[in-house]
Design a protein around this motif. Structure first.
Motif: not given
Length: 193
Positions: A34-36, A76-83, A154-159, A164-167
């Motif tokens: 939510d704070t991406i 950021f992706r490797e250490q924060v987002l994906f975990p 479903g919420v997970e998929n949308i979020i 990912w679009d923002i990234i």
């Protein structure tokens, strides 16, 4: 039923405590997904070259987004987002196993059995009462949990798609076209290590 190694305190009671389960997922999403934009803004380097005094003498249009170092985006992706995504996936997967397993300690099982027995003894005469055939049995808590988990996935998929679009917009990731591919690639690299 094995629990994920990264979540040692996860129990079936955690899954059946749907308020706690939903709160955990909500808080996890709010801190990362939510704070991406704010998280990515924190990675941006406003001025790598330093201050140029001549920049104040001319009017310049301000760029809409600051550039982000690709290495910072990758970290950021490797250490924060994906975990974070993996933890939520592990919880949903574990709770899905709980939802599909037999539940011998269901506290409402006896009450449901009594209601079902009472329903079998009912006299149904739709001429006298058109609603007499209606019966809405209580769902077992495993079915309730399964329904909640479908909603949460479903919420997970949308979020995740939104994040990912923002990234992709801010970091420009040419290696993966979707969040599913990127997460699968991250899982492959981290499962072998």
């Amino acid at each position: 039923m094995t629990q994920p190694s990264s979540l040692p305190s996860l129990t079936p009671q955690f899954c059946f405590s749907t308020v706690i389960l939903r709160d955990f997922l909500r808080i996890s999403r709010s801190s990362i997904d939510d704070t991406i934009t704010q998280n990515l803004n924190a990675l941006a380097t406003p001025a790598k070259t330093g201050f140029d005094p001549t920049s104040t003498s001319r009017l310049q249009s301000r760029p809409s987004t600051r550039s982000i170092d690709p290495n910072d985006c990758h970290a950021f992706r490797e250490q924060v987002l994906f975990p974070s995504w993996q933890t939520r996936s592990d919880i949903i997967s574990y709770c899905s196993l709980v939802a599909t397993s037999p539940d011998p300690s269901d506290p409402e099982a006896a009450l449901r059995d009594a209601e079902n027995e009472k329903n079998r003894e009912r006299v149904i005469d739709e001429r006298l009462d058109p609603y007499s055939a209606r019966y809405f049995p209580r769902e077992p808590r495993t079915e309730q949990l399964a329904s909640i988990l479908r909603q949460e996935m479903g919420v997970e998929n949308i979020i995740r798609a939104r994040t990912w679009d923002i990234i992709k917009e801010r970091c420009g990731d040419p290696t993966a076209t979707s969040w599913e591919e990127a997460l699968a690639q991250w899982r492959r690299t981290h499962s072998s290590s």
